[in-house]
Design a protein around this motif. Structure first.
Motif, PDB file in Angstrom:
ATOM      1  N   ALA A 114       0.509  -1.136  -0.258  1.00 50.54           N
ATOM      2  CA  ALA A 114      -0.275   0.238  -0.350  1.00 50.54           C
ATOM      3  C   ALA A 114       0.674   1.046   0.125  1.00 50.54           C
ATOM      4  CB  ALA A 114      -0.773   0.489   1.456  1.00 50.54           C
ATOM      5  N   ALA A 115       1.290   1.163   0.750  1.00 47.40           N
ATOM      6  CA  ALA A 115       3.411   2.725   1.105  1.00 47.40           C
ATOM      7  C   ALA A 115       3.425   2.661  -0.767  1.00 47.40           C
ATOM      8  CB  ALA A 115       3.865   2.127   1.412  1.00 47.40           C
ATOM      9  N   ARG A 116       3.962   1.372  -1.238  1.00 46.98           N
ATOM     10  CA  ARG A 116       4.478   1.423  -2.433  1.00 46.98           C
ATOM     11  C   ARG A 116       3.429   2.774  -3.437  1.00 46.98           C
ATOM     12  NH1 ARG A 116       6.832  -3.393  -6.220  1.00 46.98           N
ATOM     13  NH2 ARG A 116       7.106  -1.423  -8.358  1.00 46.98           N
ATOM     14  N   ALA A 171       0.578  -3.743  13.180  1.00 45.82           N
ATOM     15  CA  ALA A 171       2.017  -3.710  13.726  1.00 45.82           C
ATOM     16  C   ALA A 171       3.015  -2.740  12.065  1.00 45.82           C
ATOM     17  CB  ALA A 171       2.643  -4.990  14.067  1.00 45.82           C
ATOM     18  N   GLN A 172       2.773  -3.671  11.031  1.00 49.94           N
ATOM     19  CA  GLN A 172       3.272  -3.435   9.505  1.00 49.94           C
ATOM     20  C   GLN A 172       2.735  -1.752   9.006  1.00 49.94           C
ATOM     21  OE1 GLN A 172       5.611  -4.807   7.930  1.00 49.94           O
ATOM     22  NE2 GLN A 172       6.337  -5.795   9.968  1.00 49.94           N
ATOM     23  N   ALA A 173       1.276  -1.685   9.321  1.00 51.46           N
ATOM     24  CA  ALA A 173       0.536  -0.389   9.090  1.00 51.46           C
ATOM     25  C   ALA A 173       1.121   1.153  10.147  1.00 51.46           C
ATOM     26  CB  ALA A 173      -0.923  -0.535   8.902  1.00 51.46           C
ATOM     27  N   HIS A 176       5.011   1.697   8.909  1.00 52.21           N
ATOM     28  CA  HIS A 176       4.539   2.269   7.418  1.00 52.21           C
ATOM     29  C   HIS A 176       3.511   3.515   7.166  1.00 52.21           C
ATOM     30  CE1 HIS A 176       6.483  -0.245   4.616  1.00 52.21           C
ATOM     31  NE2 HIS A 176       6.236  -1.135   5.556  1.00 52.21           N
ATOM     32  N   GLY A 177       3.141   4.046   8.609  1.00 55.15           N
ATOM     33  CA  GLY A 177       2.487   5.442   8.842  1.00 55.15           C
ATOM     34  C   GLY A 177       0.734   4.469   7.989  1.00 55.15           C
TER      35      GLY A 177
END
Length: 198
Positions: A114-116, A171-173, A176-177
């Motif tokens: 998603a961040a990418r 945790a991953q979200a 990545h903010g």
């Protein structure tokens, strides 16, 4: 294009937390198209092999995941999700070629993908947003499965995997903010998602 604040909205979360339902509600309100990423997963698995893309076939031959420990199923789920990250970005790239907004939802959407996608959208002047739904109660997910798939019986093991996967996504979200929204209370979920992505 409608007046929504995004061109593509990614809705991630564990299985059984209500992603499909809320994605439909969000899409209806925005005049958007819904992409169920599970369909993409099935398609790419059909045209790939274990030899060529082992990360996409980690569950091949496993008839009943309940025979595996929760930790092992979680490990396979995360590895599969990571292997599918290029496909997530590919779907978003394709949706950004048209002027109809889209909601993409699925278990295998990772915060890293998603961040990418958000960064790539910004480069071409398009708005990609993401939100991850969180449910920390295995009993609730078990009940959701019972409502959705009554023929499946009590799926407590699957629900426990879902809770653990949900925690990993949270945790991953955060790393990545990206916003995380609790699934309950359900009647305010769409409004809380709208606030979170703005």
């Amino acid at each position: 294009m409608t007046g929504v604040a995004w061109d593509v909205l990614l809705v991630g979360g564990a299985s059984g937390v209500g992603k499909s339902r809320v994605a439909g509600e969000l899409a209806l309100a925005a005049g958007a198209f819904v992409v169920e990423f599970d369909d993409v997963v099935s398609a790419v698995q059909q045209i790939t092999s274990v030899e060529g893309h082992p990360g996409l076939h980690l569950f091949d031959g496993i008839v009943d995941t309940a025979e595996l420990g929760v930790d092992r199923v979680l490990e396979l789920q995360i590895a599969t999700a990571r292997a599918l990250e290029p496909a997530v970005v590919g779907v978003v790239r394709n949706r950004l070629t048209v002027d109809v907004p889209a909601v993409v939802e699925g278990d295998y959407l990772t915060p890293a993908a998603a961040a990418r996608a958000i960064r790539e959208g910004a480069v071409v002047g398009r708005s990609v947003r993401a939100v991850f739904l969180h449910e920390d109660d295995a009993v609730r997910i078990t009940a959701n499965y019972a409502d959705r798939e009554p023929e499946g019986g009590v799926q407590a093991h699957r629900a426990e995997v879902g809770v653990r996967y949900s925690r990993w996504l949270v945790a991953q979200a955060r790393r990545h903010g990206l916003p995380v929204v609790d699934c309950r209370p359900w009647d305010t979920l769409t409004a809380r998602i709208d606030r979170a992505i703005r």
